[in-house]
Design a protein around this motif. Structure first.
Motif, short mmCIF file in Angstrom:
data_model
loop_
_atom_site.label_atom_id
_atom_site.label_comp_id
_atom_site.label_asym_id
_atom_site.label_seq_id
_atom_site.Cartn_x
_atom_site.Cartn_y
_atom_site.Cartn_z
N GLU A 60 0.81 -1.22 0.00
CA GLU A 60 0.00 0.00 0.00
C GLU A 60 0.84 1.27 0.00
O GLU A 60 0.56 2.22 -0.72
N ASP A 61 1.87 1.31 0.83
CA ASP A 61 2.71 2.51 0.89
C ASP A 61 3.39 2.77 -0.44
O ASP A 61 3.44 3.92 -0.92
N ASN A 68 1.68 9.21 -6.43
CA ASN A 68 2.22 10.55 -6.24
C ASN A 68 3.28 10.89 -7.27
O ASN A 68 3.36 12.02 -7.75
N THR A 69 4.11 9.91 -7.60
CA THR A 69 5.14 10.13 -8.61
C THR A 69 4.51 10.42 -9.97
O THR A 69 4.94 11.34 -10.68
N THR A 92 14.09 11.95 -13.62
CA THR A 92 15.16 11.12 -13.08
C THR A 92 15.11 11.08 -11.57
O THR A 92 15.18 10.01 -10.95
N LYS A 93 14.95 12.25 -10.95
CA LYS A 93 14.90 12.34 -9.49
C LYS A 93 13.72 11.55 -8.93
O LYS A 93 13.86 10.79 -7.96
N GLU A 94 12.54 11.74 -9.53
CA GLU A 94 11.34 11.07 -9.04
C GLU A 94 11.47 9.55 -9.15
O GLU A 94 11.13 8.81 -8.23
N LEU A 95 11.96 9.07 -10.29
CA LEU A 95 12.04 7.62 -10.50
C LEU A 95 13.14 6.98 -9.67
O LEU A 95 12.98 5.87 -9.17
#
Length: 200
Positions: A60-61, A68-69, A92-95
Motif C-alpha cells: 500500500e505505501d 504521487n510520482t 530522473t529524481k522522481e524515479l
C-alpha cells in the motif's frame, strides 16, 4: 510481549514477500507462508485476515508513492513539459527515489499482483502515459500519419517495462540510479524528436 508479536508479524510479511516475488500472489498460499515463517497457519490468521491483507500491507505505501510520482510527473503544463533539461532532471529524481526505496514492492504491484486489486495497475499506468502523450502532441498541433497513435502506446510501454527490467536485475542503488538516468535520457530525447520543430 508486544515485541514478540511484532517479530512474528514481520516473519509473516518476510515469508509472504518471498513467495509473492518468486511465484506471484495467485500461486502463493497461506500454508506456504506459514511454513516459511515457522508458525502455524491458524496463527497467521491471528495477524492477518487473508492473503490479500498481507499483500496490501506489503504494497500500500509503495502504491501511494507510485500514484504521487505519476502526479508529480504529469501535472506540469505543456510549456514546462519540453524544457528538456528541467523535465529530464525531475523525471530522473522522481524515479530514482521511487525505485531505490520500493523496488521489490513495485515489482509486486506491477508484475506479481494477479488476483489482487492491483492486477491491472501496470496497464492503467501505461494507458495514462499514452493518453498524456496524445495530449502533448495535440497541444503542439503535431499529427501522426493516419492519426496512428500506437506510437504513444509503445513508448509508454517501453518506459514501464524498462523500469521493471532495472528492478528485476536487483543491483545496487548506484547501478539503479545510473540505469534510470540512461533510460530517462533515452525516453525523453527520443520522444522530443517529434517536437523539434515546435519547441524553441
Amino acid at each position: 510481549m508486544q515485541t514478540l508479536k511484532d517479530d512474528i508479524k514481520e516473519q509473516i510479511l518476510k515469508a509472504a514477500k518471498t513467495f509473492f516475488l518468486d511465484i506471484g500472489f495467485e500461486k502463493a498460499s497461506m500454508n506456504m507462508i506459514a511454513k516459511e515463517a515457522g508458525i502455524s497457519k491458524s496463527n497467521v490468521y491471528n495477524y492477518f485476515s487473508s492473503k490479500e491483507e498481507i499483500f496490501y500491507t506489503l504494497t500500500e505505501d509503495a502504491y501511494i508513492h507510485i500514484v504521487n510520482t505519476m502526479e508529480n510527473l504529469l501535472k506540469h503544463d505543456s510549456e514546462e513539459c519540453f524544457q528538456l533539461e528541467k523535465f529530464t532532471a525531475l523525471m530522473t529524481k522522481e524515479l530514482i527515489g521511487l525505485l531505490t526505496k520500493y523496488r521489490q514492492e513495485i515489482l509486486l504491484i506491477l508484475d506479481r499482483s494477479k488476483g489482487t486489486k492491483f492486477e491491472n495497475i501496470k496497464d492503467e499506468i501505461i494507458h495514462r502515459l499514452e493518453e498524456h502523450s496524445k495530449w502533448e502532441f495535440k497541444q503542439y498541433h503535431i499529427s501522426l500519419e493516419n492519426e496512428d497513435w500506437f506510437f504513444a502506446h509503445y513508448i509508454s510501454t517501453s518506459l514501464i517495462e524498462g523500469l521493471l527490467e532495472i528492478i528485476r536485475h536487483n543491483q545496487s542503488d548506484e547501478w539503479i540510479q545510473s540505469n534510470i538516468k540512461m533510460l530517462v535520457g533515452y525516453y525523453i530525447h527520443g520522444y522530443s524528436y517529434f517536437f523539434a520543430d515546435s519547441i524553441s
